[in-house]
Design a protein around this motif. Structure first.
Motif, mmCIF file in Angstrom:
data_model
loop_
_atom_site.group_PDB
_atom_site.id
_atom_site.type_symbol
_atom_site.label_atom_id
_atom_site.label_comp_id
_atom_site.label_asym_id
_atom_site.label_seq_id
_atom_site.Cartn_x
_atom_site.Cartn_y
_atom_site.Cartn_z
ATOM 1 N N ASP A 52 0.836 -1.208 0.000
ATOM 2 C CA ASP A 52 0.000 0.000 0.000
ATOM 3 C C ASP A 52 0.866 1.252 0.000
ATOM 4 O OD1 ASP A 52 -2.265 -1.540 0.007
ATOM 5 O OD2 ASP A 52 -2.652 -1.349 2.153
ATOM 6 N N GLY A 53 1.929 1.232 0.819
ATOM 7 C CA GLY A 53 2.833 2.377 0.858
ATOM 8 C C GLY A 53 3.584 2.550 -0.449
ATOM 9 N N LEU A 54 3.986 1.432 -1.052
ATOM 10 C CA LEU A 54 4.667 1.480 -2.354
ATOM 11 C C LEU A 54 3.779 2.139 -3.407
ATOM 12 C CD1 LEU A 54 6.758 0.576 -4.545
ATOM 13 C CD2 LEU A 54 5.577 -1.634 -4.549
ATOM 14 N N LEU A 55 2.512 1.747 -3.446
ATOM 15 C CA LEU A 55 1.608 2.307 -4.451
ATOM 16 C C LEU A 55 1.292 3.775 -4.178
ATOM 17 C CD1 LEU A 55 -0.764 -0.762 -4.906
ATOM 18 C CD2 LEU A 55 0.887 0.147 -6.566
ATOM 19 N N ASP A 56 1.197 4.141 -2.905
ATOM 20 C CA ASP A 56 0.968 5.552 -2.593
ATOM 21 C C ASP A 56 2.180 6.387 -2.989
ATOM 22 O OD1 ASP A 56 -0.698 7.639 -1.295
ATOM 23 O OD2 ASP A 56 1.012 7.756 0.071
ATOM 24 N N ARG A 57 3.379 5.840 -2.766
ATOM 25 C CA ARG A 57 4.598 6.537 -3.179
ATOM 26 C C ARG A 57 4.644 6.675 -4.712
ATOM 27 N NH1 ARG A 57 9.562 3.893 -3.079
ATOM 28 N NH2 ARG A 57 8.647 2.378 -1.631
ATOM 29 N N THR A 58 4.218 5.638 -5.409
ATOM 30 C CA THR A 58 4.174 5.698 -6.869
ATOM 31 C C THR A 58 3.225 6.796 -7.334
ATOM 32 O OG1 THR A 58 4.670 3.338 -7.048
ATOM 33 C CG2 THR A 58 3.643 4.380 -8.953
ATOM 34 N N ARG A 59 2.074 6.896 -6.670
ATOM 35 C CA ARG A 59 1.112 7.949 -7.007
ATOM 36 C C ARG A 59 1.743 9.330 -6.859
ATOM 37 N NH1 ARG A 59 -1.740 11.210 -4.069
ATOM 38 N NH2 ARG A 59 -1.170 10.112 -2.135
ATOM 39 N N HIS A 115 -4.835 1.618 -9.337
ATOM 40 C CA HIS A 115 -5.552 2.552 -10.224
ATOM 41 C C HIS A 115 -5.273 3.995 -9.827
ATOM 42 C CE1 HIS A 115 -9.213 4.856 -11.483
ATOM 43 N NE2 HIS A 115 -8.905 4.270 -12.616
ATOM 44 N N ALA A 116 -5.292 4.270 -8.522
ATOM 45 C CA ALA A 116 -5.014 5.625 -8.045
ATOM 46 C C ALA A 116 -3.605 6.062 -8.414
ATOM 47 C CB ALA A 116 -5.216 5.703 -6.530
ATOM 48 N N ALA A 117 -2.679 5.096 -8.519
ATOM 49 C CA ALA A 117 -1.291 5.397 -8.884
ATOM 50 C C ALA A 117 -1.110 5.511 -10.391
ATOM 51 C CB ALA A 117 -0.365 4.309 -8.336
ATOM 52 N N GLY A 118 -2.191 5.340 -11.137
ATOM 53 C CA GLY A 118 -2.121 5.486 -12.588
ATOM 54 C C GLY A 118 -1.573 4.282 -13.320
ATOM 55 N N LEU A 119 -1.529 3.133 -12.648
ATOM 56 C CA LEU A 119 -0.951 1.949 -13.271
ATOM 57 C C LEU A 119 -1.961 1.269 -14.202
ATOM 58 C CD1 LEU A 119 0.965 0.356 -10.251
ATOM 59 C CD2 LEU A 119 1.799 1.989 -11.964
#
Length: 300
Positions: free
Chosen positions: A206-213, A255-259
């Protein structure tokens, strides 16, 4: 119809077997408990204090609550409830605070593991944990052995499929995830534009994806679209604990991270709440695929 299929039959438990569940956060411990109940085996649930999402999910089962700092009482508790098999399920976000532990005979048995755990990665700690439990005469089994239908199948789980450019991202992220896994750091990586741009650390997926966002606004990623999250087991990982997993929250965060999608290791990863994962991914236009496993399922 999803492609989340059982890759093996559920573990054949003896009639007198008693299964304990060490329950952390997420839906996995709930799914394990329900599966055991469906098999006529009412589990004994050890709720890790501060980690379980909804304690009420376990109201139907015999249970106890355990602070991480009280690990010394774990084995006596399991023995007192006649547990013969143990499953660890769900995420635990922290490690025991050594300063908050009270020295007793039960704790002394865990001292070597606790000292290693101060400096080592999760898989090293989990291997020591499994060995300590099994030395006590309790069999440790994986969640995938109780609920094999959660194991990810190979191939596309969704309507959407990776594009040619996505496959370059999948390869880059997969290579990166295996590299950090070999160092016992994490299980996941994100690649955009054919190169890995973010690696999983102690903050989890979850933290990885938020960082990606947040990185989407970085100059070096300006104009870059799509991208892929890859999750896979660490090389030589103890597969009876902490298998890579995704769930509906992973899809929403990706999805929120644009992937453009998610790739997981087939046979060595879990898809939690599978129908919901597939439905949300289809609704959002994301692909979810299972990659060929790099190693056999049996692990160490």
């Amino acid at each position: 119809m999803t492609k989340i299929e059982a890759t093996r039959t559920a573990l054949d438990l003896a009639p007198d077997a008693k299964v304990g569940i060490i329950a952390g956060g997420g839906s996995l411990p709930v799914e394990v408990a329900r599966a055991l109940g469906g098999q006529g085996k009412s589990p004994f649930v050890v709720i890790v204090a501060g980690e379980v999402d909804r304690i009420s999910d376990f109201d139907a089962y015999e249970q106890a609550t355990l602070r991480l700092e009280d690990v010394g009482s774990l084995l006596p508790t399991l023995k007192n409830h006649h547990v013969t098999h143990l499953v660890t399920a769900g995420h635990i976000t922290r490690r025991p605070r050594l300063s908050a532990m009270r020295l007793n005979l039960g704790l002394l048995a865990w001292v070597p593991s606790l000292l290693v755990g101060v400096t080592q990665g999760d898989d090293t700690v989990l291997k020591l944990f499994v060995r300590r439990i099994e030395r006590s005469g309790i069999n440790v089994v994986g969640a995938h052995e109780i609920v094999p239908e959660l194991v990810a199948a190979e191939g596309a789980l969704t309507k959407a499929m990776p594009r040619k450019s996505d496959w370059r991202d999948i390869e880059a992220a997969h290579t990166a995830a295996k590299a950090i896994g070999a160092l016992d750091i994490g299980q996941a990586a994100v690649a955009i534009g054919g190169r890995a741009i973010a690696l999983e650390g102690v903050e989890g997926t979850d933290g990885l994806l938020d960082r990606t966002r947040q990185l989407r606004d970085h100059g070096r990623l300006a104009g870059r679209t799509r991208g892929v999250l890859v999750k896979c087991a660490k090389p030589g990982q103890e597969l009876r604990a902490d298998l890579p997993s995704i769930g509906p929250q992973t899809v929403e965060a990706a999805h929120a991270a644009g992937l453009a999608g998610i790739a997981i290791e087939a046979g060595r990863s879990l898809v939690l709440e599978g129908p919901t994962v597939v439905a949300r991914a289809n609704a959002l236009g994301l692909f979810v695929i299972g990659l060929p496993a790099a190693e056999p399922m049996h692990g160490d």
